[in-house]
Design a protein around this motif. Sequence first.
Motif, PDB file in Angstrom:
ATOM      1  N   ASP A 104       0.831  -1.208   0.000  1.00 20.96           N
ATOM      2  CA  ASP A 104       0.000   0.000   0.000  1.00 20.96           C
ATOM      3  C   ASP A 104       0.865   1.257   0.000  1.00 20.96           C
ATOM      4  O   ASP A 104       0.508   2.273  -0.623  1.00 20.96           O
ATOM      5  CB  ASP A 104      -0.931   0.000   1.210  1.00 20.96           C
ATOM      6  N   PHE A 105       1.999   1.192   0.696  1.00 18.74           N
ATOM      7  CA  PHE A 105       2.903   2.338   0.717  1.00 18.74           C
ATOM      8  C   PHE A 105       3.394   2.648  -0.696  1.00 18.74           C
ATOM      9  O   PHE A 105       3.417   3.812  -1.119  1.00 18.74           O
ATOM     10  CB  PHE A 105       4.086   2.057   1.645  1.00 18.74           C
ATOM     11  N   GLU A 106       3.781   1.606  -1.439  1.00 21.26           N
ATOM     12  CA  GLU A 106       4.280   1.806  -2.794  1.00 21.26           C
ATOM     13  C   GLU A 106       3.194   2.356  -3.709  1.00 21.26           C
ATOM     14  O   GLU A 106       3.453   3.196  -4.574  1.00 21.26           O
ATOM     15  CB  GLU A 106       4.839   0.490  -3.347  1.00 21.26           C
ATOM     16  N   VAL A 107       1.967   1.874  -3.531  1.00 16.80           N
ATOM     17  CA  VAL A 107       0.851   2.361  -4.349  1.00 16.80           C
ATOM     18  C   VAL A 107       0.622   3.852  -4.105  1.00 16.80           C
ATOM     19  O   VAL A 107       0.503   4.657  -5.043  1.00 16.80           O
ATOM     20  CB  VAL A 107      -0.427   1.560  -4.063  1.00 16.80           C
ATOM     21  N   LYS A 108       0.577   4.234  -2.831  1.00 21.86           N
ATOM     22  CA  LYS A 108       0.332   5.638  -2.504  1.00 21.86           C
ATOM     23  C   LYS A 108       1.519   6.516  -2.904  1.00 21.86           C
ATOM     24  O   LYS A 108       1.345   7.658  -3.346  1.00 21.86           O
ATOM     25  CB  LYS A 108       0.021   5.773  -1.005  1.00 21.86           C
ATOM     26  N   LYS A 109       2.730   5.962  -2.782  1.00 25.22           N
ATOM     27  CA  LYS A 109       3.899   6.715  -3.218  1.00 25.22           C
ATOM     28  C   LYS A 109       3.812   6.990  -4.727  1.00 25.22           C
ATOM     29  O   LYS A 109       4.193   8.066  -5.199  1.00 25.22           O
ATOM     30  CB  LYS A 109       5.167   5.941  -2.887  1.00 25.22           C
ATOM     31  N   GLY A 110       3.308   6.009  -5.488  1.00 26.96           N
ATOM     32  CA  GLY A 110       3.122   6.204  -6.923  1.00 26.96           C
ATOM     33  C   GLY A 110       2.177   7.346  -7.227  1.00 26.96           C
ATOM     34  O   GLY A 110       2.402   8.121  -8.172  1.00 26.96           O
ATOM     35  N   HIS A 111       1.105   7.471  -6.426  1.00 27.69           N
ATOM     36  CA  HIS A 111       0.180   8.589  -6.611  1.00 27.69           C
ATOM     37  C   HIS A 111       0.879   9.922  -6.336  1.00 27.69           C
ATOM     38  O   HIS A 111       0.671  10.907  -7.064  1.00 27.69           O
ATOM     39  CB  HIS A 111      -1.017   8.439  -5.673  1.00 27.69           C
TER      40      HIS A 111
END
Length: 232
Positions: A104-111
């Motif tokens: 989830d951290f990586e997903v939000k970092k992508g945003h």
Amino acid sequence: MRIGVIISDEPRINDEIRVSQVRLIGPNGEQVGVIATSVALNLAKEANLDLVEVAPNAKPPVAKLIDYGKYKYNEKIKAREARRNQSTAEIKEIRFRLKIDDHDFEVKKGHVVRFLNGGDKVKVTIMLRGREQSRPIGGVELLRRLASEVEEYGTVEFAPKQEGRNIIMTLAPKGKKVHTQSEQRRRGDQSRAERQARQAARLAAKQEAQAQAAAAAKAAVASDKTKTSESK
């Protein structure tokens, strides 16, 4: 009950012009003079143009021979450019939980990266629950980790700060990203300019017809004046 009247901002064109005479302006801005509206309409048809009322309150109203479709298109482009020049960077918001897993951290970092690349600022919020509020350092560390991993794309504008149950940090896009966005816009403007140049080339064939229309209009005015003099 009163019934509202909708007043259109669109000018009257062609057969919508009901007055008997207009002061005609040619397609290249030349002043033709006062002429019967019926004659002006015929000139517009011959030149494959529109008769557009540009000053309805004048006496007589002023009308111009133009390509109304092209005119509306150019006005739309100008309005779009004005809106874009007035636009400012938005502030996007991303929310994290303190106990967030790596995926989830990586997903939000992508945003966050996507927003920064788009030239927008990002407000990152860590939402604390229950006992987490007594140990906010974990949230600060998470935000610092995020800032470190996206430092290629943005800088910390406001350092992590606790506000009530939340810890907040604001990131701003780096200058080079803004420059990249400006370069993309410049290229887009160049492409539009090239398209407009091609359109101008296609419309060049109309110029001769427009000139003939203006000449015919002047001839019609001269003929009307001659007939008036003879009748006197």
